[in-house]
Design an enzyme around this catalytic site. Structure first.
Site, mmCIF file in Angstrom:
data_model
loop_
_atom_site.group_PDB
_atom_site.id
_atom_site.type_symbol
_atom_site.label_atom_id
_atom_site.label_comp_id
_atom_site.label_asym_id
_atom_site.label_seq_id
_atom_site.Cartn_x
_atom_site.Cartn_y
_atom_site.Cartn_z
ATOM 1 N N GLU A 135 2.699 4.996 -4.128
ATOM 2 C CA GLU A 135 2.653 5.977 -5.163
ATOM 3 C C GLU A 135 3.932 6.558 -5.460
ATOM 4 O OE1 GLU A 135 0.391 5.674 -2.720
ATOM 5 O OE2 GLU A 135 -0.801 4.332 -3.908
ATOM 6 N N ASP A 166 0.843 -1.186 0.081
ATOM 7 C CA ASP A 166 0.032 -0.119 -0.116
ATOM 8 C C ASP A 166 0.951 1.270 -0.029
ATOM 9 O OD1 ASP A 166 -2.290 1.758 0.383
ATOM 10 O OD2 ASP A 166 -2.491 1.234 2.524
ATOM 11 N N ASP A 212 -9.123 4.396 -2.049
ATOM 12 C CA ASP A 212 -9.835 4.555 -0.793
ATOM 13 C C ASP A 212 -11.159 5.356 -1.395
ATOM 14 O OD1 ASP A 212 -7.889 3.897 0.519
ATOM 15 O OD2 ASP A 212 -7.243 5.805 1.216
HETATM 16 C C1 NOJ Z 1 -4.658 3.209 2.690
HETATM 17 C C2 NOJ Z 1 -5.182 2.268 1.863
HETATM 18 O O1 NOJ Z 1 -5.644 2.687 0.712
HETATM 19 C C3 NOJ Z 1 -6.372 1.664 2.997
HETATM 20 O O2 NOJ Z 1 -6.975 0.454 2.189
HETATM 21 C C4 NOJ Z 1 -5.454 0.993 4.179
HETATM 22 O O3 NOJ Z 1 -6.426 0.771 5.015
HETATM 23 C C5 NOJ Z 1 -4.648 2.255 4.845
HETATM 24 N N1 NOJ Z 1 -3.700 2.903 4.204
HETATM 25 C C6 NOJ Z 1 -4.021 1.858 6.059
HETATM 26 O O4 NOJ Z 1 -2.958 1.065 5.978
#
Ligand code: NOJ
Length: 914
Positions: A514, A511, A587
């Site tokens: 980017e 995660d 998200d």
């Molecule tokens: C951002 C991610 O998109 C999300 O899915 C994750 O729960 C959080 N970071 C925390 O790790």
């Protein structure tokens, strides 16, 4: 929330403000390209400079104002692909060329140069039906297929190439230095952002100065374009207005806006264009920030006639112009000439690879939340699934499972015995996925940090020290995954002996790659940070996350000594990421509009090679009401990556927390997913070996039907199922478009059928998932659902045979051990073909290379669209034995059900219906 030094790092503080992202007007190279073109002379090709090498034909192109020669190279590539590269002939220093995306050096085919007239050069492929017609002045390339110009390059004269220059200071000392290509007057400096660009409080100092590139493509006769993920936008690309280009720049955009062309987590600089009779692809291999403008001229123009003020309709050929602009690098573009959608998929995967064959478990349902608090919590949630008789395969742990967001560690209080927890999951043949982000907490006592620091494995600042930015753990450094040594080392961290507490059921989630850098410009890394090979971050920003997933997948393969298939989910991605695992859409929000947009977003990913994709079920941010949650499960069950996820401050939403009725509906949706696993797994195999997307926009299956080109509220799963998820609240009816005038479609629940090429009103209640089986298809299913995919290995199969208008049907099933590479190295697999015609269903081998001993039987065969009640049904094995089969026929629904069969899935047999 973890304290980072004195500061609390929270997603709300850091990530929610959308004004922290640039729109086009704030991007200097965009402004430059838009403003400066008219001031420039056109480029011309110098045809007396043409040389023909083994792989390519080269010639110079020059612009009379800039006077800096560019070198153009044209390659013919196996499988009807052309490649055009344009670079400075002698740049001050090398310009970045994206490595590691092409799976190997593409095999070239010799282009023969046919005589053009004096002002042109014609290059033809071996067969001569594809040609590149190069016009010298002004420079233009026409791609000609069977005498028809399908694409023109630089016909609008938007070729733009900022050659590298010495910095101003150095240039000032040089006598007679004159460069009219770039306006260097002081008043223009700010506006043009040549050597420095300001955004909010950030100043991007550009040691290499302006280096942007751009080129236009005109697609003749095309009005429908798709691709260039990732945007929360429609599947069909829209015309871009001024300042409204599609942006490809990987960014962490929490709760991204929908119907918006801003760049979010990943980028695939590749688009497809489709018209009746031809599909094309343009793959722009560049990893720097990229903008794409689209402008379609429709086929009908209104012109004033001499007859009076009334405008007359005039039929002209439609055209779509596409303009690509990148901040740096070189022009390296692949033209995929189709002509069919399948050809374009094959051409693209020939260059960038196909979807990795996933382990079977990863096609089951995934349960995620930020965070499952501790081992007890995991145990309780796991038990909840069994209590409520809901299958699931994977439990997920987010960042809080670690010791202070130090990846590869466990929070000792919450997870004192990670192996014990994994053993519990293993006992039900379930798996665990844990998160591993690219930022590494600055902490000399954290061994990952200390080792990386010692070996110089972090991205550096432009002044030499390790780059430090803030992310979940507080101050962090970022692993430089572009360095092969860093990747090798990172991969080694997944070895069981190194990653304490990990077992072979643990898989990984990358995660924030980017990369996300809180308080960085646009929440990411400064563009002048330095990577391996001394390349600036600006050159390769969009490929950073790709490399992390590559290293993670490699690590999981290595820990099993090359035996087991990995599962790795990534948020950031680039062209070719499909080789390393799955991607999700980040998200999203628990709102109906986000459920709805998940379909076009996933379709776009799917056609650009990334078949294994999904959106957070339920919506990550906020609290879905029960109805939305149910609808989301129903949609997710028919999307390739099926995971529910929720952010920290949301209410718990495990499937059984919304009352019995909603629990039942969610259970049903998940069970439907599990019933269809043999179909899913087969589709993944075909994506893996034959490059065919799994989720398919209708235009792919019906490329000759104009009405399908804009459809994006429904899609095909493979070639057999049409899915129209319900994405509106309180829906009582949905309009379903059933394509194909020669098709017949069967409602998979009611068995009603319709002839194709019509829109039907389907009444829906909360337990309806509108899914239609295409006449002429056979869909393999499992008839018994277990706790997890692993528990269903030996469970029986069923076949759903839907008859075409001609009374026949075909289908396939692929199976193997579901987890190892034996299918590849030892050919341990079964690929069977089912054919029904003239009343006989035949199971035969579809790929003689494969062998796999399966005990599984087909125990049920269900026929849809059988008009006449049979008098007898018999099963014939290959040794000639025949057995009568008990059957039930329903005249009202025209269905025939054969039960209690015991026909081995891997054996040759026939079933006769008389
Ligand atoms: C951002 C991610 O998109 C999300 O899915 C994750 O729960 C959080 N970071 C925390 O790790």
């Amino acid at each position: 929330m973890e304290a980072a030094g004195k500061e609390e790092i929270s997603v709300e503080d850091e990530a929610v403000d959308k004004t922290i992202f640039k729109d086009c007007s704030k991007i200097a190279f965009y402004r430059r390209q838009k403003q400066r073109l008219t001031e420039k002379a056109a480029y011309q090709a110098l045809l007396d400079s043409v040389t023909t090498g083994k792989d390519s034909t080269r010639f110079q192109i020059i612009n009379e104002v800039a006077k800096v020669p560019l070198l153009a190279e044209v390659y013919g590539i196996e499988g009807n692909i052309f490649r055009l590269k344009i670079n400075e002939e002698t740049p001050l220093k090398p310009r970045y060329e994206v490595p590691d995306v092409l799976t190997s050096k593409p095999s070239t085919v010799r282009l023969t140069s046919c005589s053009g007239d004096t002002g042109s050069l014609v290059l033809a492929d071996g067969k001569g039906d594809l040609k590149c017609h190069i016009t010298a002045n002004p420079f233009k390339v026409d791609l000609v297929s069977e005498e028809e110009v399908v694409m023109s390059i630089n016909s609008l004269g938007q070729l733009y190439f900022e050659h590298l220059q010495n910095p101003l200071k150095q240039r000032a000392t040089k006598e007679n230095e004159e460069d009219t290509s770039v306006d260097t007057t002081q008043e223009n400096q700010d506006e043009l952002g040549l050597w420095e660009e300001k955004f909010e409080n950030f100043v991007d100092v550009k040691v290499n100065g302006p280096a942007s590139i751009g080129l236009d493509f005109s697609l003749h006769g095309f009005e429908h374009l798709y691709g260039i993920p990732q945007h929360a936008e429609s599947h069909q690309l829209k015309n871009t207005g001024d300042g409204d280009a599609y942006r490809l720049y990987n960014l962490d955009v929490y709760g991204y806006k929908i119907q918006d062309k801003m760049g979010i987590y990943g980028s695939v600089p590749y688009l497809l264009a489709h018209k009746l009779g031809r599909t094309l692809g343009i793959f722009w291999l560049n990893a720097s920030e990229t903008l794409v403008e689209i402008s379609t001229e429709p086929a009908v123009k209104y012109t004033l006639t001499q007859m009076g003020p009334v405008a007359a309709k005039q039929k002209v050929e439609s055209r779509t112009d596409v303009r690509w602009m990148s901040e740096s690098g070189i022009i390296d573009v692949f033209l995929l000439t189709g002509p069919t959608p399948s050809d374009v998929f094959r051409q693209y995967s020939y260059l960038t690879g196909t979807q990795a064959m996933p382990p079977l478990f990863s096609l089951g349902y995934h349960q995620c939340r930020w965070n499952y608090e501790d081992e007890q919590d995991v145990k309780a949630v796991d038990a909840g699934f069994d209590e409520h008789d809901i299958p699931y395969d994977v439990m997920w742990l987010d960042i809080e499972h670690t010791e202070g967001k130090r990846y590869f560690t466990w929070d000792k209080k919450r997870f004192p015995n990670p192996k014990r927890m994994q053993e519990l999951l293993r006992s039900k043949k379930r798996k665990l996925v844990v998160i591993s982000d690219p930022h590494i907490k600055v902490d000399p006592n954290y061994s990952v940090y200390a080792k990386a620091k010692e070996q110089g494995f972090f991205v550096r600042n432009h002044d030499g020290g390790d780059f430090e930015g803030v992310c979940w753990p507080g101050l962090s450094s970022y692993l430089d995954f572009t360095n092969p040594k860093v990747r090798e080392w990172y991969s080694s961290l997944f070895a069981f002996s190194v990653y304490q507490g990990s077992t072979d059921i643990l898989h990984v989630w990358n995660d924030m790659n980017e990369p996300s850098v809180f308080r960085g410009p646009e929440l990411t890394m400064q563009k002048n940070a330095i990577h391996h090979g001394n390349w600036e971050h600006r050159e390769l920003h969009n490929i950073y996350g790709f490399y992390q997933q590559m290293a993670t997948a490699e690590g999981l393969i290595q820990r099993s000594k090359g035996k087991e298939r990995p599962f790795v989910l990534t948020r950031s991605f680039f062209a070719g990421s499909q080789k390393y695992g799955a991607v999700w859409t980040g998200d999203n929000t628990a709102e109906w509009s986000y459920l709805k947009i998940s379909v076009p977003m996933l379709l776009t990913l799917s056609i650009t090679g990334i078949s294994f994709c999904g959106a957070d079920v339920g919506g990550f941010i906020g609290n879905p009401e029960a109805e939305l949650l149910v609808r989301w499960y129903q949609a997710g069950a028919y999307q390739p990556f099926f995971r529910s996820h929720a952010t920290k401050n949301t209410r718990r939403r495990e499937p059984w927390l919304f009352g019995e009725e909603h629990t039942r509906l969610i259970r049903e949706a998940i069970r439907e997913r599990y019933a269809l696993l043999p179909y899913w797994y087969s589709l993944f195999y075909f994506a893996h070996v034959a490059s065919q997307p799994i989720m398919r926009p209708l235009w792919i299956e019906f490329p000759g039907e104009l009405e399908t080109f804009g459809v994006e509220d429904e899609y095909m799963l493979g070639s057999a199922l049409l899915v129209h998820p319900v994405t509106e609240p309180k829906a009582t009816v949905v309009d379903v478009f059933l394509p194909g005038s020669n098709e017949v479609w069967y409602d998979s629940k009611t068995f009603s059928h319709w002839k194709g090429a019509c829109t039907v009103k389907i009444p829906v209640s909360l337990d309806t998932i509108p899914v239609f089986q295409r006449g002429g298809s056979v869909v393999p299913i499992k008839t018994t659902i277990g706790k997890s995919t692993g528990c269903m290995t030996d469970s029986p199969y069923g076949l759903r045979v839907a008859l075409s208008t001609k009374g026949s049907a075909v289908g396939e099933v692929y199976l193997d051990d579901g987890h190892s590479f034996q299918y590849l190295h030892q050919k341990q697999f079964l690929h069977r073909k089912f054919l029904f015609s003239s009343g006989v269903l035949i199971n035969s081998c579809a790929d003689e290379r494969g062998r796999y001993p399966s005990k599984c039987v087909v125990e049920q065969i269900f026929f849809l669209g059988l008009k006449k009640q049979p008098s007898s049904v018999t099963a014939h094995s290959s040794d000639g034995k025949a057995q009568p089969v008990a059957f039930t026929y329903c005249a009202k629904t025209s269905t025939l059900s054969l039960e209690k069969l015991s026909l081995n899935i891997g054996a040759d047999w026939k079933v006769h219906i008389q």
